[in-house]
Design a protein around this motif. Structure first.
Motif, PDB file in Angstrom:
ATOM      1  N   PRO A 563       0.794  -1.230   0.000  1.00 14.19           N
ATOM      2  CA  PRO A 563       0.000   0.000   0.000  1.00 14.19           C
ATOM      3  C   PRO A 563       0.824   1.276   0.000  1.00 14.19           C
ATOM      4  CG  PRO A 563       0.140  -0.826   2.217  1.00 14.19           C
ATOM      5  CD  PRO A 563       0.890  -1.805   1.352  1.00 14.19           C
ATOM      6  N   ASN A 564       2.154   1.188  -0.235  1.00 16.87           N
ATOM      7  CA  ASN A 564       2.963   2.398  -0.294  1.00 16.87           C
ATOM      8  C   ASN A 564       2.655   3.158  -1.580  1.00 16.87           C
ATOM      9  OD1 ASN A 564       4.538   2.009   2.109  1.00 16.87           O
ATOM     10  ND2 ASN A 564       5.526   0.314   1.053  1.00 16.87           N
ATOM     11  N   PRO A 565       2.482   4.479  -1.529  1.00 16.65           N
ATOM     12  CA  PRO A 565       2.178   5.243  -2.741  1.00 16.65           C
ATOM     13  C   PRO A 565       3.369   5.275  -3.690  1.00 16.65           C
ATOM     14  CG  PRO A 565       2.575   6.710  -0.886  1.00 16.65           C
ATOM     15  CD  PRO A 565       2.538   5.324  -0.320  1.00 16.65           C
ATOM     16  N   ARG A 566       3.079   5.490  -4.961  1.00 13.25           N
ATOM     17  CA  ARG A 566       4.135   5.585  -5.954  1.00 13.25           C
ATOM     18  C   ARG A 566       4.906   6.897  -5.795  1.00 13.25           C
ATOM     19  NH1 ARG A 566       1.016   3.433 -11.435  1.00 13.25           N
ATOM     20  NH2 ARG A 566       0.449   1.394 -10.623  1.00 13.25           N
ATOM     21  N   LEU A 567       6.089   6.948  -6.414  1.00 13.56           N
ATOM     22  CA  LEU A 567       6.836   8.184  -6.396  1.00 13.56           C
ATOM     23  C   LEU A 567       6.075   9.264  -7.144  1.00 13.56           C
ATOM     24  CD1 LEU A 567       9.108   6.294  -5.391  1.00 13.56           C
ATOM     25  CD2 LEU A 567      10.696   7.608  -6.798  1.00 13.56           C
ATOM     26  N   THR A 568       6.172  10.476  -6.665  1.00 19.26           N
ATOM     27  CA  THR A 568       5.484  11.592  -7.312  1.00 19.26           C
ATOM     28  C   THR A 568       6.259  12.027  -8.556  1.00 19.26           C
ATOM     29  OG1 THR A 568       6.690  13.270  -6.073  1.00 19.26           O
ATOM     30  CG2 THR A 568       4.707  12.353  -5.043  1.00 19.26           C
ATOM     31  N   PRO A 569       5.605  12.735  -9.479  1.00 22.88           N
ATOM     32  CA  PRO A 569       6.338  13.252 -10.649  1.00 22.88           C
ATOM     33  C   PRO A 569       7.547  14.087 -10.252  1.00 22.88           C
ATOM     34  CG  PRO A 569       3.975  13.422 -11.011  1.00 22.88           C
ATOM     35  CD  PRO A 569       4.155  12.994  -9.587  1.00 22.88           C
ATOM     36  N   ALA A 570       7.436  14.881  -9.175  1.00 23.95           N
ATOM     37  CA  ALA A 570       8.570  15.703  -8.748  1.00 23.95           C
ATOM     38  C   ALA A 570       9.725  14.835  -8.277  1.00 23.95           C
ATOM     39  CB  ALA A 570       8.120  16.650  -7.636  1.00 23.95           C
ATOM     40  N   GLN A 571       9.436  13.726  -7.571  1.00 26.91           N
ATOM     41  CA  GLN A 571      10.502  12.838  -7.122  1.00 26.91           C
ATOM     42  C   GLN A 571      11.172  12.126  -8.292  1.00 26.91           C
ATOM     43  OE1 GLN A 571       8.076  10.586  -4.410  1.00 26.91           O
ATOM     44  NE2 GLN A 571       8.700  11.796  -2.623  1.00 26.91           N
ATOM     45  N   LEU A 572      10.382  11.708  -9.292  1.00 29.39           N
ATOM     46  CA  LEU A 572      10.961  11.090 -10.491  1.00 29.39           C
ATOM     47  C   LEU A 572      11.831  12.094 -11.252  1.00 29.39           C
ATOM     48  CD1 LEU A 572       7.869   9.074 -11.755  1.00 29.39           C
ATOM     49  CD2 LEU A 572       9.927   8.144 -10.713  1.00 29.39           C
ATOM     50  N   GLU A 573      11.374  13.334 -11.320  1.00 30.95           N
ATOM     51  CA  GLU A 573      12.155  14.358 -12.007  1.00 30.95           C
ATOM     52  C   GLU A 573      13.472  14.617 -11.282  1.00 30.95           C
ATOM     53  OE1 GLU A 573      11.619  18.945 -13.682  1.00 30.95           O
ATOM     54  OE2 GLU A 573      10.079  18.031 -12.423  1.00 30.95           O
ATOM     55  N   LEU A 574      13.453  14.569  -9.945  1.00 28.92           N
ATOM     56  CA  LEU A 574      14.677  14.753  -9.169  1.00 28.92           C
ATOM     57  C   LEU A 574      15.699  13.662  -9.505  1.00 28.92           C
ATOM     58  CD1 LEU A 574      16.153  16.235  -6.826  1.00 28.92           C
ATOM     59  CD2 LEU A 574      15.081  14.592  -5.282  1.00 28.92           C
ATOM     60  N   LEU A 575      15.259  12.419  -9.573  1.00 35.44           N
ATOM     61  CA  LEU A 575      16.164  11.332  -9.926  1.00 35.44           C
ATOM     62  C   LEU A 575      16.720  11.507 -11.340  1.00 35.44           C
ATOM     63  CD1 LEU A 575      14.164   8.318  -8.446  1.00 35.44           C
ATOM     64  CD2 LEU A 575      16.302   9.261  -7.561  1.00 35.44           C
ATOM     65  N   SER A 576      15.848  11.898 -12.281  1.00 36.29           N
ATOM     66  CA  SER A 576      16.295  12.094 -13.659  1.00 36.29           C
ATOM     67  C   SER A 576      17.310  13.228 -13.767  1.00 36.29           C
ATOM     68  CB  SER A 576      15.079  12.360 -14.549  1.00 36.29           C
ATOM     69  OG  SER A 576      15.466  12.583 -15.884  1.00 36.29           O
ATOM     70  N   ASP A 577      17.056  14.324 -13.043  1.00 34.68           N
ATOM     71  CA  ASP A 577      17.989  15.456 -13.081  1.00 34.68           C
ATOM     72  C   ASP A 577      19.339  15.057 -12.496  1.00 34.68           C
ATOM     73  OD1 ASP A 577      15.999  16.957 -14.183  1.00 34.68           O
ATOM     74  OD2 ASP A 577      15.481  18.025 -12.337  1.00 34.68           O
ATOM     75  N   TRP A 578      19.314  14.216 -11.454  1.00 33.17           N
ATOM     76  CA  TRP A 578      20.577  13.772 -10.864  1.00 33.17           C
ATOM     77  C   TRP A 578      21.381  12.942 -11.860  1.00 33.17           C
ATOM     78  CZ3 TRP A 578      21.750   8.837  -8.047  1.00 33.17           C
ATOM     79  CH2 TRP A 578      22.963   8.911  -7.372  1.00 33.17           C
ATOM     80  N   ARG A 579      20.724  12.086 -12.602  1.00 37.65           N
ATOM     81  CA  ARG A 579      21.416  11.290 -13.614  1.00 37.65           C
ATOM     82  C   ARG A 579      21.989  12.182 -14.704  1.00 37.65           C
ATOM     83  NH1 ARG A 579      17.839   6.829 -16.411  1.00 37.65           N
ATOM     84  NH2 ARG A 579      16.603   8.704 -16.826  1.00 37.65           N
ATOM     85  N   GLU A 580      21.186  13.158 -15.179  1.00 37.88           N
ATOM     86  CA  GLU A 580      21.656  14.040 -16.249  1.00 37.88           C
ATOM     87  C   GLU A 580      22.846  14.880 -15.797  1.00 37.88           C
ATOM     88  OE1 GLU A 580      18.430  16.353 -17.683  1.00 37.88           O
ATOM     89  OE2 GLU A 580      17.275  14.628 -18.383  1.00 37.88           O
ATOM     90  N   ALA A 581      22.916  15.164 -14.493  1.00 40.65           N
ATOM     91  CA  ALA A 581      24.030  15.960 -13.984  1.00 40.65           C
ATOM     92  C   ALA A 581      25.287  15.129 -13.754  1.00 40.65           C
ATOM     93  CB  ALA A 581      23.621  16.647 -12.677  1.00 40.65           C
ATOM     94  N   GLY A 582      25.213  13.814 -13.982  1.00 42.87           N
ATOM     95  CA  GLY A 582      26.391  12.973 -13.828  1.00 42.87           C
ATOM     96  C   GLY A 582      26.553  12.382 -12.448  1.00 42.87           C
ATOM     97  N   PHE A 583      25.454  12.242 -11.704  1.00 43.31           N
ATOM     98  CA  PHE A 583      25.446  11.633 -10.366  1.00 43.31           C
ATOM     99  C   PHE A 583      26.396  12.338  -9.387  1.00 43.31           C
ATOM    100  CE2 PHE A 583      24.615   8.152 -13.419  1.00 43.31           C
ATOM    101  CZ  PHE A 583      23.316   7.854 -13.060  1.00 43.31           C
ATOM    102  N   PRO A 584      26.259  13.640  -9.223  1.00 43.37           N
ATOM    103  CA  PRO A 584      27.147  14.324  -8.254  1.00 43.37           C
ATOM    104  C   PRO A 584      26.862  13.837  -6.840  1.00 43.37           C
ATOM    105  CG  PRO A 584      25.410  15.806  -9.015  1.00 43.37           C
ATOM    106  CD  PRO A 584      25.338  14.592  -9.880  1.00 43.37           C
ATOM    107  N   GLU A 585      27.926  13.810  -6.042  1.00 43.21           N
ATOM    108  CA  GLU A 585      27.797  13.348  -4.658  1.00 43.21           C
ATOM    109  C   GLU A 585      27.309  14.462  -3.748  1.00 43.21           C
ATOM    110  OE1 GLU A 585      30.829  10.742  -3.049  1.00 43.21           O
ATOM    111  OE2 GLU A 585      31.852  10.754  -4.979  1.00 43.21           O
TER     112      GLU A 585
END
Length: 585
Positions: A563-585
């Protein structure tokens, strides 16, 4: 087909967050003849397993874990033998037009005694109607459910099968089912003697919560906050449980029985039938309250409709309790075996020893032309779903006309061009199909198929109405209406007259420590963190190594599973932006 064991276990991890914190939480006591506020099931108390004072309170109420809860005789005795000549008490209780607002026992003089029904009323059936039946699944069906109009469930010797708009799917091995509930657009929760399970088009996964429930599931219903808030009632052979806010708690409702309960959702709460008691649980002024309407009624089947009528099958009769408390006991020509309704529909379906009956607005009508019915359910739209030896069928009483637009059917908004498909029952017997758009001259369509073109360019941006009339060679004409509006897209804005004087400063890219790690702890860490049961993915190195696999399952909604809710569009966008930025630490 069964789910992969690892996927199946992860599918139920959300429901397992409270496996170590599942305890019995005492509820308020119901005094005779009155509603009483129930203490809210406290997840913090559940997490500690309850205190010694809680146990003492339960013991003083006559309820202990594992002990049978005594029957609550809170109203006159109910149904007796099937003797129409003798008065019969059925569902009772004072009128409840106000939403579950019974006062405590010491709030004043008791309410006036309810008006109890007399003997059963023999149904005067209308002329039988020829049913319109569409077979959607083949093969024997012993259990049928219609949690959504576009998602049907069948269980039988051939296994568990789903029907969706995308087509049928075999999803699991044979098992006995007693309850089904839509969790979201893709996921169903089901229960039966084998416990709790989740059903998706990909397969069936058993719930690890079965280790805590330790009994067969007899009923499922949305909790007061709804399934969208991960709030769920679970009835088992041992008692009633509520899953809420990530915790599982057993509900002790005074001395009311809960073992082996049937559960039915209604517009104002959930109806519970257990050990000859029938009561409703619902919210009033923010508190969970119970309202008892029967104390000695064997509920062989139960359903509730959109008009807030409660329907109960008892000893072959059909009991109807109206919202104001008026009770009628209907006696059909044949023994009633089951009843189906939906809290969003006004139609009621009664399965008898000799067939299927449709009930609406006090009119009872037997349906002809159906196979022998073995199971019945009601879809949100009001049509029946029946199981038979030959398959799963959608059933409508009499002739019908289905109107399907080629454009947005949800918002019924027509853009530049579209059409309306007209699908009548028994098309081979259709004599004519005529349409009237906005009161204009009738237009006769050629067919089959019958399709009415709609030109959004020639219609005003306003609401519009299409009236359709279908005539058959062996039945009276049937009319249907479709309403829509024309929405043309707004023209693009003009280009700016001058470029901006200064380009805005781009925000810094997300980093693992500041942005991704907190999101992981919130949505993934409970399973894949240091204390989780699944393989660990915490830490920068682990998470980046599996990032693409993680991104795939969270994007299509496979993780986290209910019953856990799915990730929100904003959370998915955050992950995508992190990948596009080259996974900065």
């Amino acid at each position: 087909m069964p789910l992969d064991p690892a996927i199946g276990r992860r599918a139920w991890m959300g429901l397992c967050l409270a496996l170590a914190c599942c305890g019995e939480v005492a509820s308020g006591h119901l005094d005779a003849g009155a509603d009483a506020a129930l203490a809210k099931l406290d997840a913090n108390t559940a997490a500690t397993g309850g205190s010694e004072s809680d146990a003492a309170t339960d013991a003083s109420r006559g309820s202990t874990d594992g002990a049978a809860v005594p029957d609550a005789v809170l109203a006159p005795d109910a149904i007796g033998p099937r003797d129409a000549s003798a008065p019969v008490d059925g569902l009772d209780g004072p009128p409840d037009a106000a939403p579950l607002d019974g006062a405590p026992a010491d709030a004043g003089p008791p309410p006036a005694p309810p008006t109890l029904p007399g003997g059963p009323v023999a149904v005067t059936p209308q002329d039988p109607a020829e049913a319109t039946a569409e077979r959607v699944l083949e093969g024997p069906v012993d259990f049928a459910a219609a949690p959504r109009d576009d998602q049907l469930l069948a269980s039988g010797p051939d296994g568990i099968r789903l029907w969706r708009m995308a087509g049928p799917a075999d999803v699991g091995a044979p098992r006995t089912l007693t309850a089904a509930l839509a969790w979201d657009t893709e996921t169903l929760l089901v229960g039966g003697p084998d416990g709790l399970a989740v059903v998706t088009p990909e397969g069936v996964a058993d719930s690890p919560l079965n280790e805590q429930l330790a009994a067969g599931v007899t009923g499922l219903a949305p909790g007061p906050e709804g399934v969208e808030a991960a709030d769920l009632w679970i009835a088992t052979e041992h008692g009633l449980y509520r899953w809420q806010a990530g915790a599982l708690a057993r509900a002790v409702i005074g001395e009311l029985p809960t073992e082996g309960a049937r559960l039915v959702a209604s517009p104002r709460g959930v109806w519970v039938a257990a050990d000859r008691a029938v009561y409703r649980l619902g919210l009033a002024d923010g508190a969970l309250r119970a309202h008892v309407v029967a104390s000695n009624l064997a509920a062989d089947a139960m359903a509730a409709d959109a008009d807030d009528n409660l329907w109960i099958v008892s000893e072959g009769d059909l009991h109807q309790r109206a919202p104001g408390g008026r009770v009628t006991i209907w006696r059909l020509p044949a023994f009633v075996l089951d009843v189906a309704a939906h809290p969003a529909a006004h139609d009621v379906w009664a399965m008898t020893a000799d067939g299927l009956w449709h009930v609406r607005d006090g009119v009872f009508r037997a349906l002809l032309g159906l196979p022998a019915v073995r199971a019945v359910a009601c879809a949100p739209a009001g049509d029946a779903v029946i199981g038979a030896e030959t398959g799963l069928y959608r059933v409508l009483p009499g002739r019908h006309v289905l109107l399907t637009p080629s454009f947005d059917a949800v918002n019924q908004a027509l853009g530049e061009v579209g059409s309306l498909d007209i699908v009548p029952a028994f098309p081979e017997r259709v004599v004519s199909v005529s349409t009237v758009l906005d009161g204009r001259a009738p237009e006769t369509l050629a067919g089959p198929p019958w399709r009415l073109p709609l030109d959004g360019e020639s219609l005003a941006e306003a609401p519009h109405v299409v009236d359709v009339t279908v005539a058959w060679n062996d039945a009276a004409p049937v009319s249907a209406r479709f309403e829509f509006r024309v929405d043309r897209p707004d023209p693009p804005p003009p280009p700016p007259t001058a470029p901006p004087t200064m380009a805005p400063t781009a925000p810094p890219p997300p980093g693992y420590a500041a942005d991704i790690a907190p999101l992981f702890d919130l949505r993934c860490g409970q399973c894949h963190g240091p204390r989780g049961f699944a393989h660990r993915m915490d830490g920068y190195a682990r998470f980046t190594a599996e990032f693409e696999a993680v991104m795939a399952v969270v994007t299509d909604g496979r993780m986290p599973l209910p019953p856990n809710p799915r990730l929100t569009p904003a959370q998915l966008e955050l992950l995508s932006d992190w990948r596009e930025a080259g996974f900065p630490e």
